[in-house]
Design a protein around this motif. Structure first.
Motif, PDB file in Angstrom:
ATOM      1  N   GLN A  69      -5.095   3.128  11.270  1.00  0.00           N
ATOM      2  CA  GLN A  69      -5.326   1.804  10.667  1.00  0.00           C
ATOM      3  C   GLN A  69      -4.073   1.315   9.951  1.00  0.00           C
ATOM      4  OE1 GLN A  69      -8.954   2.573   8.354  1.00  0.00           O
ATOM      5  NE2 GLN A  69      -9.913   0.957   9.576  1.00  0.00           N
ATOM      6  N   HIS A  70      -3.443   2.183   9.201  1.00  0.00           N
ATOM      7  CA  HIS A  70      -2.225   1.807   8.486  1.00  0.00           C
ATOM      8  C   HIS A  70      -1.114   1.445   9.470  1.00  0.00           C
ATOM      9  CE1 HIS A  70      -3.534   2.520   4.414  1.00  0.00           C
ATOM     10  NE2 HIS A  70      -3.935   3.743   4.713  1.00  0.00           N
ATOM     11  N   LEU A  71      -1.006   2.192  10.552  1.00  0.00           N
ATOM     12  CA  LEU A  71       0.007   1.882  11.565  1.00  0.00           C
ATOM     13  C   LEU A  71      -0.249   0.520  12.204  1.00  0.00           C
ATOM     14  CD1 LEU A  71       0.434   5.375  13.224  1.00  0.00           C
ATOM     15  CD2 LEU A  71       2.228   4.061  12.069  1.00  0.00           C
ATOM     16  N   ARG A  72      -1.514   0.183  12.399  1.00  0.00           N
ATOM     17  CA  ARG A  72      -1.857  -1.127  12.963  1.00  0.00           C
ATOM     18  C   ARG A  72      -1.363  -2.247  12.042  1.00  0.00           C
ATOM     19  NH1 ARG A  72      -7.226  -0.758  13.264  1.00  0.00           N
ATOM     20  NH2 ARG A  72      -6.906   0.808  14.836  1.00  0.00           N
ATOM     21  N   VAL A  73      -1.583  -2.095  10.741  1.00  0.00           N
ATOM     22  CA  VAL A  73      -1.119  -3.104   9.776  1.00  0.00           C
ATOM     23  C   VAL A  73       0.408  -3.186   9.799  1.00  0.00           C
ATOM     24  CG1 VAL A  73      -0.983  -3.690   7.319  1.00  0.00           C
ATOM     25  CG2 VAL A  73      -3.141  -2.882   8.289  1.00  0.00           C
ATOM     26  N   ASP A 130       0.835  -1.194   0.000  1.00  0.00           N
ATOM     27  CA  ASP A 130       0.000   0.000   0.000  1.00  0.00           C
ATOM     28  C   ASP A 130       0.878   1.254   0.000  1.00  0.00           C
ATOM     29  OD1 ASP A 130      -2.934   1.072   0.744  1.00  0.00           O
ATOM     30  OD2 ASP A 130      -1.419   2.223   1.845  1.00  0.00           O
ATOM     31  N   ARG A 131       0.573   2.186  -0.883  1.00  0.00           N
ATOM     32  CA  ARG A 131       1.371   3.400  -1.046  1.00  0.00           C
ATOM     33  C   ARG A 131       1.403   4.245   0.230  1.00  0.00           C
ATOM     34  NH1 ARG A 131       0.444   7.196  -6.093  1.00  0.00           N
ATOM     35  NH2 ARG A 131      -0.264   5.158  -6.700  1.00  0.00           N
ATOM     36  N   THR A 132       0.281   4.350   0.918  1.00  0.00           N
ATOM     37  CA  THR A 132       0.244   5.149   2.149  1.00  0.00           C
ATOM     38  C   THR A 132       1.124   4.535   3.225  1.00  0.00           C
ATOM     39  OG1 THR A 132      -1.981   5.946   1.640  1.00  0.00           O
ATOM     40  CG2 THR A 132      -1.260   6.127   3.928  1.00  0.00           C
ATOM     41  N   ARG A 133       1.102   3.212   3.339  1.00  0.00           N
ATOM     42  CA  ARG A 133       1.950   2.555   4.336  1.00  0.00           C
ATOM     43  C   ARG A 133       3.430   2.731   4.000  1.00  0.00           C
ATOM     44  NH1 ARG A 133      -2.643  -1.058   4.813  1.00  0.00           N
ATOM     45  NH2 ARG A 133      -1.866  -2.507   3.254  1.00  0.00           N
ATOM     46  N   ARG A 134       3.760   2.683   2.713  1.00  0.00           N
ATOM     47  CA  ARG A 134       5.153   2.945   2.334  1.00  0.00           C
ATOM     48  C   ARG A 134       5.542   4.384   2.681  1.00  0.00           C
ATOM     49  NH1 ARG A 134       3.407   0.235  -2.296  1.00  0.00           N
ATOM     50  NH2 ARG A 134       3.481   2.152  -3.527  1.00  0.00           N
ATOM     51  N   SER A 135       4.625   5.321   2.471  1.00  0.00           N
ATOM     52  CA  SER A 135       4.884   6.719   2.819  1.00  0.00           C
ATOM     53  C   SER A 135       5.081   6.880   4.323  1.00  0.00           C
ATOM     54  CB  SER A 135       3.729   7.617   2.357  1.00  0.00           C
ATOM     55  OG  SER A 135       3.628   7.613   0.957  1.00  0.00           O
ATOM     56  N   ILE A 136       4.268   6.193   5.106  1.00  0.00           N
ATOM     57  CA  ILE A 136       4.416   6.245   6.564  1.00  0.00           C
ATOM     58  C   ILE A 136       5.780   5.713   6.963  1.00  0.00           C
ATOM     59  CG2 ILE A 136       3.608   5.196   8.723  1.00  0.00           C
ATOM     60  CD1 ILE A 136       0.738   5.414   7.554  1.00  0.00           C
ATOM     61  N   LEU A 137       6.178   4.595   6.395  1.00  0.00           N
ATOM     62  CA  LEU A 137       7.478   4.020   6.724  1.00  0.00           C
ATOM     63  C   LEU A 137       8.609   4.980   6.355  1.00  0.00           C
ATOM     64  CD1 LEU A 137       8.307   1.374   8.061  1.00  0.00           C
ATOM     65  CD2 LEU A 137       8.721   0.444   5.789  1.00  0.00           C
ATOM     66  N   GLU A 138       8.479   5.641   5.210  1.00  0.00           N
ATOM     67  CA  GLU A 138       9.482   6.630   4.803  1.00  0.00           C
ATOM     68  C   GLU A 138       9.563   7.777   5.810  1.00  0.00           C
ATOM     69  OE1 GLU A 138      11.741   6.996   2.269  1.00  0.00           O
ATOM     70  OE2 GLU A 138      11.335   4.925   1.726  1.00  0.00           O
ATOM     71  N   LEU A 139       8.417   8.258   6.277  1.00  0.00           N
ATOM     72  CA  LEU A 139       8.406   9.338   7.256  1.00  0.00           C
ATOM     73  C   LEU A 139       9.012   8.886   8.583  1.00  0.00           C
ATOM     74  CD1 LEU A 139       4.879  10.866   6.559  1.00  0.00           C
ATOM     75  CD2 LEU A 139       7.102  11.904   6.050  1.00  0.00           C
ATOM     76  N   GLY A 169       5.327  -6.249  11.786  1.00  0.00           N
ATOM     77  CA  GLY A 169       6.639  -6.135  12.404  1.00  0.00           C
ATOM     78  C   GLY A 169       7.495  -5.002  11.860  1.00  0.00           C
ATOM     79  N   LEU A 170       6.908  -4.141  11.028  1.00  0.00           N
ATOM     80  CA  LEU A 170       7.674  -3.047  10.438  1.00  0.00           C
ATOM     81  C   LEU A 170       7.703  -1.796  11.314  1.00  0.00           C
ATOM     82  CD1 LEU A 170       6.470  -3.427   6.764  1.00  0.00           C
ATOM     83  CD2 LEU A 170       8.823  -3.705   7.583  1.00  0.00           C
ATOM     84  N   VAL A 171       6.735  -1.684  12.217  1.00  0.00           N
ATOM     85  CA  VAL A 171       6.606  -0.500  13.062  1.00  0.00           C
ATOM     86  C   VAL A 171       6.355  -0.931  14.500  1.00  0.00           C
ATOM     87  CG1 VAL A 171       5.088   1.486  13.555  1.00  0.00           C
ATOM     88  CG2 VAL A 171       5.807   1.028  11.222  1.00  0.00           C
ATOM     89  N   ALA A 172       6.926  -0.184  15.438  1.00  0.00           N
ATOM     90  CA  ALA A 172       6.673  -0.391  16.866  1.00  0.00           C
ATOM     91  C   ALA A 172       6.277   0.955  17.456  1.00  0.00           C
ATOM     92  CB  ALA A 172       7.932  -0.917  17.550  1.00  0.00           C
ATOM     93  N   HIS A 173       5.701   0.913  18.648  1.00  0.00           N
ATOM     94  CA  HIS A 173       5.352   2.180  19.287  1.00  0.00           C
ATOM     95  C   HIS A 173       5.738   2.158  20.757  1.00  0.00           C
ATOM     96  CE1 HIS A 173       1.795   0.206  20.948  1.00  0.00           C
ATOM     97  NE2 HIS A 173       1.694   1.236  21.779  1.00  0.00           N
ATOM     98  N   GLU A 174       5.896   3.353  21.278  1.00  0.00           N
ATOM     99  CA  GLU A 174       6.227   3.541  22.691  1.00  0.00           C
ATOM    100  C   GLU A 174       5.310   4.623  23.232  1.00  0.00           C
ATOM    101  OE1 GLU A 174       9.953   5.096  25.435  1.00  0.00           O
ATOM    102  OE2 GLU A 174      10.299   4.549  23.351  1.00  0.00           O
ATOM    103  N   THR A 175       4.714   4.367  24.375  1.00  0.00           N
ATOM    104  CA  THR A 175       3.842   5.349  25.002  1.00  0.00           C
ATOM    105  C   THR A 175       4.659   6.213  25.949  1.00  0.00           C
ATOM    106  OG1 THR A 175       1.991   3.810  24.874  1.00  0.00           O
ATOM    107  CG2 THR A 175       1.763   5.650  26.407  1.00  0.00           C
ATOM    108  N   VAL A 176       4.551   7.519  25.745  1.00  0.00           N
ATOM    109  CA  VAL A 176       5.216   8.490  26.612  1.00  0.00           C
ATOM    110  C   VAL A 176       4.116   9.416  27.130  1.00  0.00           C
ATOM    111  CG1 VAL A 176       6.933  10.328  26.776  1.00  0.00           C
ATOM    112  CG2 VAL A 176       7.342   8.362  25.259  1.00  0.00           C
ATOM    113  N   GLY A 177       3.764   9.250  28.388  1.00  0.00           N
ATOM    114  CA  GLY A 177       2.644  10.007  28.942  1.00  0.00           C
ATOM    115  C   GLY A 177       1.357   9.565  28.280  1.00  0.00           C
ATOM    116  N   THR A 178       0.704  10.494  27.607  1.00  0.00           N
ATOM    117  CA  THR A 178      -0.551  10.174  26.923  1.00  0.00           C
ATOM    118  C   THR A 178      -0.369  10.052  25.412  1.00  0.00           C
ATOM    119  OG1 THR A 178      -1.090  12.522  26.730  1.00  0.00           O
ATOM    120  CG2 THR A 178      -1.936  11.350  28.678  1.00  0.00           C
ATOM    121  N   ARG A 179       0.865  10.090  24.957  1.00  0.00           N
ATOM    122  CA  ARG A 179       1.129  10.061  23.510  1.00  0.00           C
ATOM    123  C   ARG A 179       1.836   8.762  23.114  1.00  0.00           C
ATOM    124  NH1 ARG A 179       4.008  15.592  22.182  1.00  0.00           N
ATOM    125  NH2 ARG A 179       3.514  14.947  20.074  1.00  0.00           N
TER     126      ARG A 179
END
Length: 106
Positions: A45-49, A12-21, A54-64
């Protein structure tokens, strides 16, 4: 995580753009949405996919939540590409050797 899950996520083009960012460093959903032509819920939704692949991870800092590139998914992709390319080169070399030994090469 499976190779085809990673490839599907990158289809998906949007997911590739997200990964680039995300290559630039960790960012929030809001920051991504501000830089893309899609809504904030769509970015989520794209971040969930991307996370499931396994291409993206997240970390919670406070409420973000800050999202970043996860090298595990990239390793799966790189291993698959290395294997794919290696097999293609071996097949071409075998074909060239056969053509050469048959005397049909130009």
């Amino acid at each position: 995580m499976e190779t085809y899950q990673v490839l599907d996520a990158l289809g998906d083009r949007t997911r590739r753009s997200i990964l680039e960012l995300l290559r630039e460093g960790p960012v929030t959903v809001g920051e991504l949405a501000a830089r893309l032509p899609v809504s904030r819920p769509a970015v989520s939704q794209h971040l969930r996919v991307l996370q499931e692949s396994g291409l993206v991870a997240h970390e919670t800092v406070g409420t973000r939540n800050f999202y970043r590139v996860d090298s595990r998914g990239l390793t799966v992709l790189r291993d698959w590409l290395d294997d794919f390319w290696g097999t293609a080169l071996e097949s071409f070399a075998a074909f060239a050797d056969k053509e050469s030994s048959d005397g049909t090469a130009d």
